[in-house]
Enzyme design. Structure first.
Site, PDB file in Angstrom:
ATOM      1  N   HIS A  87     -27.293 -19.023 -45.383  1.00  0.00           N
ATOM      2  CA  HIS A  87     -27.397 -17.734 -46.090  1.00  0.00           C
ATOM      3  C   HIS A  87     -26.580 -17.718 -47.389  1.00  0.00           C
ATOM      4  O   HIS A  87     -26.720 -16.784 -48.182  1.00  0.00           O
ATOM      5  CB  HIS A  87     -26.922 -16.578 -45.202  1.00  0.00           C
ATOM      6  CG  HIS A  87     -27.810 -16.301 -44.028  1.00  0.00           C
ATOM      7  ND1 HIS A  87     -29.164 -16.062 -44.169  1.00  0.00           N
ATOM      8  CD2 HIS A  87     -27.553 -16.241 -42.690  1.00  0.00           C
ATOM      9  CE1 HIS A  87     -29.698 -15.863 -42.961  1.00  0.00           C
ATOM     10  NE2 HIS A  87     -28.748 -15.970 -42.047  1.00  0.00           N
ATOM     11  N   ASP A  92     -33.853 -22.151 -37.951  1.00  0.00           N
ATOM     12  CA  ASP A  92     -33.042 -20.986 -37.569  1.00  0.00           C
ATOM     13  C   ASP A  92     -33.958 -19.754 -37.573  1.00  0.00           C
ATOM     14  O   ASP A  92     -34.918 -19.691 -38.341  1.00  0.00           O
ATOM     15  CB  ASP A  92     -31.914 -20.813 -38.594  1.00  0.00           C
ATOM     16  CG  ASP A  92     -30.900 -19.757 -38.205  1.00  0.00           C
ATOM     17  OD1 ASP A  92     -29.826 -20.127 -37.712  1.00  0.00           O
ATOM     18  OD2 ASP A  92     -31.186 -18.552 -38.398  1.00  0.00           O
ATOM     19  N   HIS A 121     -33.429 -16.917 -38.696  1.00  0.00           N
ATOM     20  CA  HIS A 121     -33.289 -16.124 -39.925  1.00  0.00           C
ATOM     21  C   HIS A 121     -33.788 -16.902 -41.141  1.00  0.00           C
ATOM     22  O   HIS A 121     -33.686 -18.132 -41.181  1.00  0.00           O
ATOM     23  CB  HIS A 121     -31.808 -15.751 -40.139  1.00  0.00           C
ATOM     24  CG  HIS A 121     -31.228 -14.946 -39.023  1.00  0.00           C
ATOM     25  ND1 HIS A 121     -30.463 -15.511 -38.010  1.00  0.00           N
ATOM     26  CD2 HIS A 121     -31.316 -13.623 -38.745  1.00  0.00           C
ATOM     27  CE1 HIS A 121     -30.090 -14.554 -37.166  1.00  0.00           C
ATOM     28  NE2 HIS A 121     -30.607 -13.407 -37.584  1.00  0.00           N
ATOM     29  N   ASP A 174     -30.752 -19.811 -32.750  1.00  0.00           N
ATOM     30  CA  ASP A 174     -30.868 -18.384 -32.441  1.00  0.00           C
ATOM     31  C   ASP A 174     -32.320 -17.940 -32.270  1.00  0.00           C
ATOM     32  O   ASP A 174     -32.596 -16.761 -32.079  1.00  0.00           O
ATOM     33  CB  ASP A 174     -30.140 -17.523 -33.492  1.00  0.00           C
ATOM     34  CG  ASP A 174     -30.340 -18.011 -34.905  1.00  0.00           C
ATOM     35  OD1 ASP A 174     -31.188 -18.904 -35.122  1.00  0.00           O
ATOM     36  OD2 ASP A 174     -29.650 -17.501 -35.815  1.00  0.00           O
TER      37      ASP A 174
HETATM   38 ZN   LIG Z   1     -29.667 -17.417 -37.783  1.00  0.00          ZN
END
Ligand SMILES: [Zn+2]
Length: 309
Positions: free
Chosen positions: A125, A162, A164, A245
């Protein structure tokens, strides 16, 4: 040849405070599990010291300095609402970035065939000038730029599974035709970006957004498109942002992947890229917040790396 496992103890000093999901135990459970398994096909290595020269290929000089001066001498501080830092976070942050350099050098020097970096804080991120979502420096982007600048590679693929979106990685390579970035992620979801319309300046960003509730079969079907793009690109080196995740037990997101899926995903990435990359693959830990699911899934991820020839 063996598989490298790059880690150091400094992650234990990156204290994010009580109740924070990106906690010290995440890496501890994974490391303890690998120690217990004692697989002789794993070569353990500590991260190298990362230099400003390497960092500045990915992050602006001002941001690198801002981060360095942000670590508190006691208590906690924060770089964004979610990204909490403590005095020990400095070493952990630099070791996380250094781990991918050690992994790449080890593969290039034929010390091991591929590698997994088990570190925290995660990185995907973190944008060129911004810490975000538990991430400080973008470890995988630092690795991709190192491959380009030190080893003169012209085609690096980054695969991010991931749950995200890899907003930071996308931000850093949006106009870099040497890097193909592929992300599968829950959408709409944190961090808000990641629609199919974000394609990069050279059609080098491939977002595969999937709805909450996506199960194994649906995910693996969608993943075929990621593999197709990977093959078309013919990468010379493959980097994996390995976030766990997307597991059905994860408390932060709503994908329904099983532990075994991480073995399948890894094996498919390795098979799809072997012809072009000669098996040169380095993976680094991103998310994954259910401790048991994380220990089990990283084991199956590394099993696939070990088995691959
Ligand atoms: Zn994540």
């Amino acid at each position: 040849m063996k598989t490298g496992l790059i880690t150091s103890d400094t992650y234990k000093d990156h204290d994010t405070g009580p109740g924070h999901p990106e906690q010290i135990a995440r890496v501890s459970v994974v490391i303890e599990n690998f120690k217990k398994l004692n697989n002789k096909n794993i070569l353990w290595k500590k991260p190298t010291i990362i230099t400003d020269d390497i960092l500045k290929d990915t992050h602006d000089k001002d941001y690198i300095e801002l981060v360095k001066n942000s670590f508190p001498t006691k208590g906690f501080s924060s770089l964004d609402g979610d990204t909490i830092i403590s005095p020990g976070s400095k070493k952990a942050t630099f070791d996380a970035a250094g781990s991918i350099i050690t992994a790449i050098d080890g593969v290039e020097n034929k010390e091991f065939k591929n590698a997994f970096c088990c570190v925290r804080p995660p990185g995907h991120h973190a944008e060129k000038n911004k810490a975000m979502g538990f991430c400080i420096y973008n470890n995988i982007a630092i690795g991709a730029n190192y491959l380009i600048n030190k080893y003169n590679y012209k085609k690096i693929a980054i695969l991010d599974f991931d749950v995200h979106h890899f907003n930071g990685t996308s931000d850093i390579f949006y106009d870099n035709e040497k890097v193909l970035g592929i992300s599968t992620h829950q959408y709409p979801f944190y961090p808000g970006t990641g629609s199919e319309k974000e394609k990069g300046k050279f059609n080098n960003i491939c977002n595969i957004p999937l709805p909450a509730g996506t199960n194994s079969e649906e995910y693996l079907n969608a993943f075929e498109f990621a593999l197709k793009r990977l093959k078309e690109f013919k990468p010379e080196f493959v980097l994996i942002s390995a976030g766990f995740d997307s597991h059905n037990k994860d408390p932060l997101a709503q994908f329904k992947l099983e532990t075994e899926d991480f073995y399948k995903i890894t094996k498919r990435i390795l098979e799809a890229s072997k012809k072009y990359s000669n098996g040169k693959v380095v993976s680094i830990l991103e998310g994954g917040y259910d401790l048991q699911a994380l220990a089990d899934s990283t084991k199956r991820h590394v099993d696939a790396l070990i088995e691959f020839n």
